[in-house]
Design a protein around this motif. Structure first.
Motif, PDB file in Angstrom:
ATOM      1  N   ARG A 175       0.776  -0.743   0.337  1.00  0.00           N
ATOM      2  CA  ARG A 175      -0.395   0.078  -0.297  1.00  0.00           C
ATOM      3  C   ARG A 175       1.102   1.256   0.156  1.00  0.00           C
ATOM      4  O   ARG A 175       2.163   1.099   0.503  1.00  0.00           O
ATOM      5  N   SER A 176       0.454   2.195  -1.170  1.00  0.00           N
ATOM      6  CA  SER A 176       1.102   4.071  -0.874  1.00  0.00           C
ATOM      7  C   SER A 176       0.970   4.828   0.634  1.00  0.00           C
ATOM      8  O   SER A 176      -0.151   4.608   1.229  1.00  0.00           O
ATOM      9  N   ARG A 177       1.727   4.846   0.710  1.00  0.00           N
ATOM     10  CA  ARG A 177       1.322   6.103   2.408  1.00  0.00           C
ATOM     11  C   ARG A 177       0.607   7.043   1.970  1.00  0.00           C
ATOM     12  O   ARG A 177      -0.634   7.533   3.061  1.00  0.00           O
ATOM     13  N   HIS A 178       0.018   7.527   0.996  1.00  0.00           N
ATOM     14  CA  HIS A 178      -1.281   8.313   0.937  1.00  0.00           C
ATOM     15  C   HIS A 178      -1.698   7.441   1.190  1.00  0.00           C
ATOM     16  O   HIS A 178      -3.576   7.640   1.295  1.00  0.00           O
ATOM     17  N   ALA A 210      -6.642  14.417  -2.113  1.00  0.00           N
ATOM     18  CA  ALA A 210      -7.397  14.276  -3.005  1.00  0.00           C
ATOM     19  C   ALA A 210      -8.141  12.862  -3.023  1.00  0.00           C
ATOM     20  O   ALA A 210      -9.917  13.025  -4.153  1.00  0.00           O
ATOM     21  N   VAL A 211      -7.949  11.854  -2.826  1.00  0.00           N
ATOM     22  CA  VAL A 211      -8.417  11.188  -2.665  1.00  0.00           C
ATOM     23  C   VAL A 211     -10.419  11.523  -1.419  1.00  0.00           C
ATOM     24  O   VAL A 211     -11.078  10.646  -2.187  1.00  0.00           O
ATOM     25  N   GLY A 220     -16.061  12.423  -0.967  1.00  0.00           N
ATOM     26  CA  GLY A 220     -17.116  13.983  -0.897  1.00  0.00           C
ATOM     27  C   GLY A 220     -16.668  13.765   0.873  1.00  0.00           C
ATOM     28  O   GLY A 220     -17.741  14.457   1.847  1.00  0.00           O
ATOM     29  N   LEU A 221     -15.434  13.566   1.151  1.00  0.00           N
ATOM     30  CA  LEU A 221     -15.219  13.490   3.066  1.00  0.00           C
ATOM     31  C   LEU A 221     -14.800  14.668   3.235  1.00  0.00           C
ATOM     32  O   LEU A 221     -15.026  15.197   4.611  1.00  0.00           O
ATOM     33  N   VAL A 222     -13.945  15.714   2.267  1.00  0.00           N
ATOM     34  CA  VAL A 222     -13.249  16.857   2.528  1.00  0.00           C
ATOM     35  C   VAL A 222     -13.414  17.464   1.405  1.00  0.00           C
ATOM     36  O   VAL A 222     -13.945  17.387   0.032  1.00  0.00           O
ATOM     37  N   GLU A 223     -13.738  18.873   2.030  1.00  0.00           N
ATOM     38  CA  GLU A 223     -14.109  20.190   0.536  1.00  0.00           C
ATOM     39  C   GLU A 223     -12.835  21.011   0.891  1.00  0.00           C
ATOM     40  O   GLU A 223     -12.480  21.349   2.298  1.00  0.00           O
ATOM     41  N   LYS A 224     -11.892  21.396   0.039  1.00  0.00           N
ATOM     42  CA  LYS A 224     -10.640  22.329   0.283  1.00  0.00           C
ATOM     43  C   LYS A 224     -11.849  23.961  -0.021  1.00  0.00           C
ATOM     44  O   LYS A 224     -12.190  23.847  -1.360  1.00  0.00           O
ATOM     45  N   GLY A 274     -13.867  18.228  -7.301  1.00  0.00           N
ATOM     46  CA  GLY A 274     -12.786  17.877  -6.912  1.00  0.00           C
ATOM     47  C   GLY A 274     -12.369  17.108  -8.674  1.00  0.00           C
ATOM     48  O   GLY A 274     -13.587  17.333  -9.189  1.00  0.00           O
ATOM     49  N   PRO A 275     -10.502  17.372  -8.861  1.00  0.00           N
ATOM     50  CA  PRO A 275     -10.450  17.092 -10.315  1.00  0.00           C
ATOM     51  C   PRO A 275     -11.278  15.970 -10.873  1.00  0.00           C
ATOM     52  O   PRO A 275     -10.987  16.061 -12.240  1.00  0.00           O
TER      53      PRO A 275
END
Length: 243
Positions: A2-5, A49-50, A55-59, A194-195
């Motif tokens: 698994r990746s760190r992000h 970004a994930v 839809g859990l985080v909005e920037k 998001g993108p």
């Protein structure tokens, strides 16, 4: 492996879904989070970004990243050209409406079947759930067909606009084309997407008994914030039943 992000996204997701981070709460700055997880800001932004895509985080530009309130979906009723009033009129909902007169350019001449440069009324409606945008409508009508009160603050016309409904008298026909697609740059900004987001796009054309286009509406909804319902009515061929 698994990746760190992905690990960081899992940890933040768990904090948001269990309420450790409350809806509407501002997350620590990206620099602080990167320091906390001992990663670069590039890796940290991939994790955010994930969560933005889920839809859990909005920037919010200039303010930071915020945990999102759970989305309440609205219902678009196909064939009637309106939002379901039960979801459109929730206490937390509000719609901003603005109107102006523009000249018909390329895509509008095709939609409305009018000459280039014809005066067109454009009504822009943005639906909000609290502070989060959840729908965008651009309604276009030939200037000579605009009902009285549309350009003023007529309550009846404004109420129709807030439900993204047909503003003209009941049309003889209503055609709707529906597709899922990536958002345009304007939709990305207006709906704060998001993108990697997808919008449900509906192009609605209303015509009168002569076949003249009396209204064209371009609607865009974030794909995770709307359900669209279309009902098909079976038309019986009377010639067969009478034969």
């Amino acid at each position: 492996m698994r990746s760190r992000h992905s690990d960081i996204a899992d940890d933040l997701r768990q904090q948001i879904t269990t309420g450790r981070i409350q809806p509407g709460e501002r997350l620590p700055s990206e620099a602080d989070l990167a320091d906390q997880y001992k990663v670069s800001t590039v890796t940290l932004r991939r994790a955010l970004a994930v969560l933005q895509g889920e839809g859990l985080v909005e920037k919010i530009h200039g303010k930071g990243n915020f945990a999102r309130h759970p989305h309440r979906k609205i219902l678009y009723v196909g064939g009637w050209g309106t939002l379901d009033p039960r979801t459109a009129a929730e206490p937390a909902s509000r719609v901003t409406v603005r109107s102006n007169i523009v000249q018909a350019q390329a895509h509008l001449t095709t939609l409305l079947k009018v000459p280039l440069g014809s005066p067109i009324v454009e009504i822009t409606c943005i639906s909000h759930d609290g502070e989060s945008p959840r729908g965008l409508a651009r309604i276009y009508m030939p200037r000579d067909l605009v009902p009285a009160g549309v350009l003023d603050d007529d309550s009846t016309c404004r109420d129709a606009a807030t439900r993204f409904a047909v503003l003209t008298p009941p049309p003889a026909a209503l055609r709707e084309a529906v597709c899922a697609r990536p958002p345009t740059p304007d939709e990305l900004s207006t709906l704060r997407l998001g993108p990697a987001s997808v919008v449900l796009s509906i192009t609605r054309i209303a015509t009168d008994s002569t076949g003249r286009v009396i209204e064209a509406t371009l609607l865009a909804f974030p794909g995770d914030r709307v359900d669209a319902v279309f009902t098909t009515h079976h038309v019986t061929d009377e010639r067969k039943t009478q034969g």
